[in-house]
Design a protein around this motif. Structure first.
Motif, short mmCIF file in Angstrom:
data_model
loop_
_atom_site.label_atom_id
_atom_site.label_comp_id
_atom_site.label_asym_id
_atom_site.label_seq_id
_atom_site.Cartn_x
_atom_site.Cartn_y
_atom_site.Cartn_z
N THR A 37 -0.11 10.79 1.46
CA THR A 37 -1.53 10.53 1.63
C THR A 37 -1.75 9.27 2.44
OG1 THR A 37 -1.84 11.49 -0.54
CG2 THR A 37 -3.71 10.30 0.37
N LEU A 38 -2.64 9.38 3.39
CA LEU A 38 -2.95 8.23 4.23
C LEU A 38 -3.89 7.30 3.45
CD1 LEU A 38 -2.67 7.21 7.19
CD2 LEU A 38 -4.87 8.28 7.61
N HIS A 39 -3.52 6.01 3.44
CA HIS A 39 -4.38 5.05 2.75
C HIS A 39 -5.21 4.23 3.72
CE1 HIS A 39 -2.92 6.20 -1.02
NE2 HIS A 39 -1.76 5.56 -1.00
N ARG A 40 -4.55 3.78 4.78
CA ARG A 40 -5.24 2.84 5.65
C ARG A 40 -4.64 2.94 7.05
NH1 ARG A 40 -5.63 -2.94 6.08
NH2 ARG A 40 -3.59 -3.17 5.12
N ILE A 41 -5.48 2.74 8.04
CA ILE A 41 -5.01 2.70 9.42
C ILE A 41 -5.18 1.26 9.88
CG2 ILE A 41 -5.30 3.67 11.73
CD1 ILE A 41 -6.79 6.01 10.23
N ILE A 42 -4.10 0.65 10.27
CA ILE A 42 -4.14 -0.79 10.55
C ILE A 42 -4.23 -1.01 12.06
CG2 ILE A 42 -2.88 -2.97 10.28
CD1 ILE A 42 -1.42 -1.29 7.90
N ASN A 43 -5.18 -1.86 12.45
CA ASN A 43 -5.36 -2.08 13.87
C ASN A 43 -5.34 -3.58 14.19
OD1 ASN A 43 -8.08 -2.04 12.50
ND2 ASN A 43 -8.66 -2.82 14.49
N GLN A 44 -4.97 -3.85 15.41
CA GLN A 44 -5.04 -5.20 15.94
C GLN A 44 -5.63 -5.12 17.34
OE1 GLN A 44 -1.09 -6.78 15.78
NE2 GLN A 44 -1.21 -7.18 13.59
N GLU A 45 -6.63 -5.92 17.57
CA GLU A 45 -7.27 -5.96 18.88
C GLU A 45 -7.60 -4.57 19.42
OE1 GLU A 45 -4.51 -8.19 21.12
OE2 GLU A 45 -4.81 -10.00 19.94
N GLN A 46 -8.32 -3.84 18.63
CA GLN A 46 -8.77 -2.50 19.03
C GLN A 46 -7.62 -1.54 19.34
OE1 GLN A 46 -11.83 -2.40 21.96
NE2 GLN A 46 -13.05 -3.94 20.94
N GLN A 61 -1.21 15.49 3.57
CA GLN A 61 -1.50 14.98 2.23
C GLN A 61 -1.05 15.95 1.13
OE1 GLN A 61 -5.69 14.64 1.35
NE2 GLN A 61 -6.23 16.45 2.53
N GLY A 62 -1.05 17.25 1.43
CA GLY A 62 -0.62 18.21 0.43
C GLY A 62 0.74 18.76 0.79
N THR A 105 0.65 4.55 4.11
CA THR A 105 0.54 5.82 3.39
C THR A 105 1.07 5.65 1.97
OG1 THR A 105 2.75 6.64 3.83
CG2 THR A 105 1.12 6.98 5.55
N SER A 106 0.93 6.71 1.21
CA SER A 106 1.44 6.67 -0.16
C SER A 106 2.95 6.57 -0.18
CB SER A 106 0.98 7.91 -0.92
OG SER A 106 1.43 9.06 -0.24
N LYS A 107 3.60 6.88 0.93
CA LYS A 107 5.06 6.79 0.98
C LYS A 107 5.54 5.60 1.77
CE LYS A 107 6.32 11.51 -0.06
NZ LYS A 107 7.07 12.69 0.32
N GLY A 108 4.61 4.76 2.18
CA GLY A 108 5.02 3.54 2.87
C GLY A 108 4.28 3.33 4.18
N LEU A 109 4.76 2.32 4.90
CA LEU A 109 4.11 1.90 6.13
C LEU A 109 4.90 2.41 7.33
CD1 LEU A 109 1.84 -0.59 6.82
CD2 LEU A 109 3.94 -1.52 7.77
N VAL A 110 4.19 2.91 8.32
CA VAL A 110 4.84 3.34 9.55
C VAL A 110 4.15 2.66 10.73
CG1 VAL A 110 5.58 5.29 10.94
CG2 VAL A 110 5.15 5.60 8.50
N VAL A 129 1.73 9.09 15.34
CA VAL A 129 1.54 9.59 13.99
C VAL A 129 0.43 10.62 14.03
CG1 VAL A 129 0.72 9.04 11.68
CG2 VAL A 129 2.34 7.52 12.81
N ILE A 130 0.74 11.84 13.57
CA ILE A 130 -0.28 12.88 13.48
C ILE A 130 -0.64 13.02 12.02
CG2 ILE A 130 -0.83 15.30 13.93
CD1 ILE A 130 1.55 15.28 15.93
N CYS A 131 -1.89 12.83 11.72
CA CYS A 131 -2.32 12.93 10.33
C CYS A 131 -2.98 14.27 10.11
CB CYS A 131 -3.27 11.78 10.01
SG CYS A 131 -3.96 11.93 8.38
#
Lengths: 451, 905
Positions: free
Chosen positions: B261-270, B125-126, B277-282, B96-98
């Protein structure tokens, strides 16, 4: 660092002393020639005898600015500064409007003719009643005045004269009033006045005494300096016409005594003023009045043989503002005595270019060339360098007036002067009161000729 | 006969069509509604297309297969109006390139080229494209002293040239670049640039003022000393370049989603596992923060958050209206002494500035939600100095009419260099930021570099000075960034003097000795935020705070001080502050720490308790990831001392490679200790006055550790005292007192640097990097290749040992260099062997076959029988090469033990 510290101290002191007077800047958004006005004053007398007034005529267009320099006490200048503008405003009204106002007055409703800026004092009710009734009489007089042709000159002159008459008559008519001593003290003290009426590009200046007004204009673009345009003449011994006028009004025999020691009857500096009834009433009247009040220390003027010697009649001049005229200064003689007019104008001029730079740049138009932009910015940068420490042009003038040297403001001198004890400072300087009125060049540029 | 064509058809056609170059015959005219553009294409056919919401193209001739030309910038349409971009997010991708800036699009393009198109998602985002997007100077090329930067610039340039060759309209013009010098020092700078650029194969010329006029006759040359002319450089149109890259990757199948728009970056074990994102989860395997100016904010969207130390500053560039008679191929002009640049753009001039004193933007740290809002109100006063310089340099601009002055906020890093790399916080999180508005030049090449890094799981080149690991968490402090950014843009155009340092953001990390060192006349430089004395001015005047600077290419003004300190270290004793060195505690309950370190370190670390060893930590290719000293404090407890600049990098490397079960614990204790080094023959006498230890060579041999309130270690005639901070002043005061009668002096970093260069002692980050192996730098003696213990990188080293090395670390002594007159070799000078370019100072020697271009084996014999020259700012000085540390004459020869040699053959 020490310099900055002392500098701040002085600024504070300057403000402290301002508490007696006021510092003001207001901006008027409507289509007027006035872009803004800065006022300030610095006391020397305790209490200060100078007064400043600014108001807007509510029923006619136009602004009134006044400087009043009292003498023999602050009472007269105080009263004149608060009453004169209403008198003038009333004299400017058309008859129909005047009639409406009188009828409202008679029904007990006060109609405000002027909006006064930055004045928090009020007359005591008894005094106000007397003044209101005088004012109503003035309105009636105006209504019944047979002269049909309106002239600004006449309106201003008659307002001045009427107010002066009223001040004197109120004493005579209210002998039994509890506030009689107050009325008398107003009449006994005196005040000179300089009033400017500004309406669109038209400026009328009514001057009585030795306050003064001038306009600062930018000289030809090529050399860009400032030029002084004096609008008033001082009424004092330096003015030959005044001297001739006074001499001509009195018998030959008094020739040596009228103007003596550069003063009127050896006493009064200005040759025209409000109040000062001792120069206006005859000896009998004075005797009668003075005897009735024992509290007031009275003395007759020597050589006062054929009063009146003094008049409140103003000299009215008209000026039409031009685009290159950037500001007008109205000030009491405290300023004119201590600085020459060109220096004053230069100071305010520099101050102005400094103040312009406080705003972000907007390009004058589309399709502007880079060279032009660069020149504009250069000018601004020069202004930024000159950016004054004061945000009020009048304060700026006062600072230079009392602390100025060839190298700029000497802070030591400034602080010394400001911290003089009230007993001695009168010997070093007079009260200083200043209005600086900035004109809106854009308005003046587009202002039609017929207006 | 216009035929509306479905986009998909068009796409198929495009894949097998011949490209047609359109840029020169492009003729813009508005037809009918302002949204319709007409383009005249070569051969007289007309192609018009709509860029309203419909995605239809009208072609006048269906056989004529063309790429729709990209409109010029003022009519720039949105990308979605030119080709259909995805509406919905895919469920799962690899990358994923933000951010859809130049770096993001270039990365997507390169990933697509490497076959990852279907696995890549670019979110923005725009909206992508449009009138205010993708702005920049479009400069390509230029010359940098640093190799990674130069490589990136060159790779950007070659990509644009390649795209142009393929027939894409990227606005490429080979107009050359002209770097103007107003001062002699700048000219020397250019000569150094030319020396290294030519050595690496970029053609450059030095011009005198009249020659400058022949290249560009519209500029004022009256105050110029000369110029550097790079004929093969050029310019492109950043908008067209981005759009081309985006379209090409789109055609290959890259997922592109805008208004997302990116809302959150989810991590597990580093590890990053998904983005919300505003359009869903990837779900994703790799996340790339290409947020540009927003990258610091994007960094904060994960927990724990990623520190991307950049701060936006206002950046101005000016477009004029078309000018009559302007040269279409006017060179790209950089006038760094005036902090300005300019080029021809759409018949007018595009000019900009890297102000000496920049204005921070969004100082409250709150960035606008939409990227186009980074356009700030224009402050003409801020632009005024640049405008004056522009008018001075190009008088014809006086009459040029303004089209628009733009003020857009751009992110700058605290040291003005680009930020690239894998973040320390996560294993699969990449970032590139702080492009200094040099999008076309930097972003394109960095996109390629990161793409290769992602695909090969290994960086294509070592770029320590660009790596995000060069920062500490402290660098991310907003106040620090804000204070610093004022100075950063101007650094870009200032002379790259040696030991460059900043004036803002100083005095952040200081040792307890700092006030004393300052009082002793210390002049400081900053390393990892730490104030380290560079030299001491012994005039007895205590200055407020003195920052070291070396604004010269010749003998520096501080040389006298440094020479004294150097002599003290050689003949009596010098006291140096070593506190900036990174220190780590590594321990475990059982023997895990020994085993792990044996695996990581190339030297044998199973040494007696109380001993110290030097070791490198090699990567899989045998290169130095770290170069450190390990002291064994107790059987299962080591203290590691690493170079100052390795503080973050080293910790990250260890964390990633130590057992993930937590059995080995590592903690950064750099700030816990204050380190003092005593160096010189009298050091032992001084130290013995304040300690009861037996310091005789017998009892305290080389590389041994003693612990008490402080622990110390020594090698040669050098003692390093590491004390807890609270004892530091006590130790310092005692040392000063004891040292006084022995003539001990304070010594600074510059003296230490001279000593180590002279001793041929390689430093990580200056001589060594992640691509250097111990075999190449004479350090086999520091490895355990002779023992039967496996370690990371052993295989690579053994292979190299068998095959031979392709470069060797050499020590060069200049022979005909007059230090009083000649420019000094401060580093980065090209080395010539028998007239052929073989390496760069401080240096490695290569043997490149000039016919095949293959790097051949370098043997000591090859090194030793050459005739060497070093090109210092255009003057070639003869040099003597050596492969081992020299025997320096000493007044106090220490006959009691062996001399330590840092580098051996």
């Amino acid at each position: 660092v020490s310099e900055i510290l002392t500098h701040n101290e002085q600024t504070l002191q300057l403000r402290e002393e301002n508490e007696i007077g006021f510092g003001e800047a207001f901006v008027n958004p409507s289509m007027h020639a006035i872009a803004s006005a800065d006022s300030n004053q610095l006391a020397s007398n305790t209490p200060i005898e100078d007064k400043l007034a600014v108001s807007r005529c509510l029923l006619t267009s136009g602004f009134l600015f006044g400087v009043f320099d009292g003498h023999g006490g602050p009472e007269c200048s105080q009263v004149v500064s608060k009453r004169l503008f209403d008198y003038i405003a009333a004299s400017l009204l058309p008859r129909a409007e005047l009639r409406r106002i009188i009828s409202e007055f008679e029904e007990g409703r006060m109609v405000k003719l002027t909006k006064v800026f930055n004045d928090t004092t009020e007359f005591i009710p008894e005094l106000q009643r007397i003044y209101d009734s005088s004012f109503l009489k003035w309105c009636n007089h105006l209504l019944n005045d047979s002269a049909s042709d309106f002239s600004m000159d006449d309106a201003l002159t008659s307002s001045f004269l009427q107010l002066d008459n009223d001040i004197s008559n109120e004493v005579l008519e209210n002998k039994n009033s509890p506030i009689y001593p107050t009325l008398l003290s107003v009449a006994l003290s005196g005040s000179v006045a300089c009033v400017a009426h500004i309406d669109g590009p038209h400026v009328h200046i009514a001057n009585t005494g030795d306050c003064g007004a001038l306009i600062g204009e930018v000289a030809e673009e090529s050399h860009g300096g400032w030029v002084v345009n004096r609008l008033t003449k001082d009424h004092n011994w330096e003015n030959l016409t005044e001297v001739k006028r006074i001499l001509s009004e009195h018998p030959e025999s008094e020739r040596d005594t009228i103007i003596f020691n550069q003063r009127l009857l050896g006493t009064l500096m200005p040759f025209r003023a409000f109040g000062d009834v001792r120069f206006k009433w005859d000896r009998a009247l004075q005797m009668e009045i003075f005897q009735s009040v024992s509290a007031i220390d009275m003395s007759f003027l020597r050589n006062c043989h054929t009063p009146p010697y003094l008049t409140a009649k103003p000299e009215v001049s008209y000026h039409r503002l031009k685009p290159h005229e950037k500001f007008m200064i109205l000030a009491s003689d405290g300023l004119w005595e201590s600085m020459n007019a060109l220096d004053i104008v230069n100071l305010v001029g520099e101050y102005m270019s400094g103040r312009q730079t406080l705003q972000p740049v907007r390009l004058p138009r589309r399709n502007v060339s880079l060279g032009e932009v660069s020149r504009l910015l250069k000018k601004r940068q020069d202004g930024l360098r000159l950016k004054p420490s004061d945000t009020n042009a009048s304060t700026h003038l006062i600072r230079h007036c009392i602390g100025g040297t060839d190298e700029g403001v000497d802070h030591l001198r400034l602080s010394h002067s400001l911290t003089l004890s009230p007993d001695v400072r009168r010997y070093f300087r007079d009260d200083i009161s200043i209005h600086v009125i900035f004109f809106d060049t854009n308005f003046l540029r587009v202002c039609p000729v017929e207006l | 006969m216009n035929i509306n064509m479905n986009f998909n058809m068009f796409k198929k056609l495009k894949l097998k069509r011949q490209f047609l170059s359109l840029n020169k015959s492009l003729n813009l005219s508005k037809v009918g509604a302002p949204t319709v553009l007409n383009f005249r294409i070569r051969k007289g056919s007309t192609c018009s297309y709509l860029h309203t919401s419909s995605q239809n193209y009208s072609l006048s001739n269906e056989k004529q297969d063309v790429i729709p030309p990209i409109p010029t910038h003022s009519y720039a349409p949105y990308a979605c109006d030119l080709f259909p971009i995805d509406k919905d997010l895919p469920k799962k991708v690899k990358v994923v390139i933000c951010g859809g800036g130049i770096f993001g699009t270039s990365l997507a393009y390169h990933l697509a080229n490497m076959g990852w198109a279907e696995d890549t998602l670019l979110i923005e985002q725009g909206k992508l494209g449009g009138p205010t997007s993708w702005r920049g100077s479009g400069f390509l090329g230029g010359v940098k002293l640093s190799k990674p930067e130069m490589d990136i610039l060159r790779s950007s340039l070659s990509l644009v040239q390649a795209l142009d060759k393929e027939g894409h309209d990227v606005g490429w013009k080979k107009c050359g670049s002209l770097h103007l010098a107003r001062t002699a020092n700048r000219l020397t700078h250019f000569r150094r640039m030319k020396a290294i650029a030519e050595a690496r194969g970029t053609e450059c010329f030095m011009l005198n003022p009249s020659e400058i006029e022949s290249k560009c006759n519209v500029i004022n040359t009256s105050d110029l000393e000369g110029a550097l002319w790079v004929p093969n450089d050029g310019v492109c149109d950043l908008y067209k370049l981005c759009l081309t890259l985006l379209r090409e990757s789109h055609l290959k199948g890259t997922h592109i989603v805008e208004d997302c728009t990116l809302h959150r970056i989810i991590n597990q074990e580093q590890k990053i596992v998904a983005v919300q994102t505003s359009k869903g989860l990837v779900e994703c395997d790799i996340f790339v923060n290409a947020g540009g100016t927003w990258s610091r904010k994007v960094g904060q969207m994960s927990e724990p958050f990623v520190k991307v130390p950049i701060h936006p500053a206002e950046h101005y560039y000016l477009y004029t209206q078309p000018l009559e008679g302007i040269d279409f191929v006017m060179p790209a002009i950089r006038d760094p002494d005036g902090f300005i640049y300019m080029r021809e753009y759409n018949g007018g001039v595009l000019a900009g500035t890297f102000e000496k004193i920049a204005k921070p933007a969004f100082e409250d740290g709150i960035l606008p939600d939409k990227w186009h809002l980074r356009e700030q109100p224009v402050d003409w006063d801020q632009f005024h100095p640049a405008l004056q310089e522009l008018l001075h340099r190009a008088p014809f601009l006086h009459s040029a009419l303004i089209n628009q002055l733009h003020n857009s906020a751009d992110g700058f890093s605290p040291d003005s260099r680009w930020i690239v790399g894998q973040v320390p916080e996560y294993k699969n999180y990449f970032v590139a930021a702080g492009m200094r508005s040099g999008g076309s030049n930097a972003g394109t090449g960095i996109g390629k570099m990161v793409a290769e890094w992602i695909v090969n799981d290994y960086p294509p080149m070592d770029a320590y000075e660009l790596d995000i690991l060069r920062f500490l968490p402290a660098h991310n402090n907003r106040k620090f960034l804000r204070d610093r950014v004022v100075e950063v843009p101007g650094i870009h155009y200032s002379n790259e003097y040696p030991f460059m340092d900043f004036n803002t953001g100083r005095c952040i990390r200081m040792s307890p000795m700092f006030p004393k060192l300052k009082a002793a006349g210390g002049v400081f430089n900053q390393v990892m935020g730490y104030e380290r004395p560079s030299y001491f001015i012994t005039d007895g005047v205590e200055a407020p705070f003195r920052a070291a600077s070396t604004p010269t290419w010749t003998k520096p003004s501080w040389f006298g001080y440094t020479a004294r300190e150097y002599l003290a270290c050689r003949e009596t004793c010098g006291l140096l502050d070593y506190s900036s060195f990174a220190k780590f505690d590594i321990w475990s309950r059982g023997e895990e720490v020994v085993n792990s370190l044996q695996n990581l370190c190339s030297n044998d670390v199973d040494i007696p308790v109380g001993g110290i060893c030097h070791s490198g930590m090699q990567n899989i290719k045998g290169g130095y990831e770290n170069d450190c000293s390990l002291a064994r404090i107790s059987p299962n407890h080591y203290m590691m001392i690493a170079p100052s600049i390795q503080q973050t990098r080293c910790l990250t490397w260890l964390r990633r490679n130590l057992p993930s079960d937590g059995s080995v614990i590592i903690s950064d204790v750099t700030s816990k200790y204050t380190a003092i080094c005593l160096m010189g023959p009298k050091a032992r006498d001084i130290l013995s006055e304040i300690t009861s230890f037996d310091l005789s060579p017998k009892a305290f041999p080389f590389l041994l550790l003693q612990r008490n309130r402080y622990w110390s270690c020594k090698w040669n005639s050098r003692y390093e005292l590491n004390s807890y901070r609270r004892y530091a002043l006590h130790v310092y005061d005692n040392l000063i007192e004891a040292g006084e009668k022995h003539g001990m002096l304070h010594a600074g970093y510059y003296a230490m640097r001279s000593l180590r260069v002279e001793k041929f002692y390689a430093f990580w980050g200056q001589d060594l990097d992640s691509s250097t192996t111990p075999l190449e730098c004479g350090r086999v003696f520091r490895t355990k290749l002779d023992k039967n213990i496996d370690f990371l990188g052993r295989a690579a080293l053994e292979k190299q040992k068998k095959e031979g090395v392709k470069r060797l670390y050499v020590h060069l002594t200049l022979e005909d260099h007059d230090p009083e007159i000649d420019p000094w070799p401060f580093g980065g000078e090209p080395i010539y062997r028998n007239g052929k370019f073989v390496g760069v100072c401080l240096g490695f020697i290569r043997n490149v076959n000039s016919e095949t271009g293959i790097h051949e084996i370098v043997t000591p014999e090859y090194v030793m029988d050459g005739y060497y020259e070093v090109d210092v700012a255009g003057i070639k000085h003869a040099a003597n090469a050596s492969l081992r540390s020299p025997n320096l004459p000493s007044k106090f020869p220490d006959i009691t033990r062996d001399r330590y040699m840092a580098t051996r053959t």
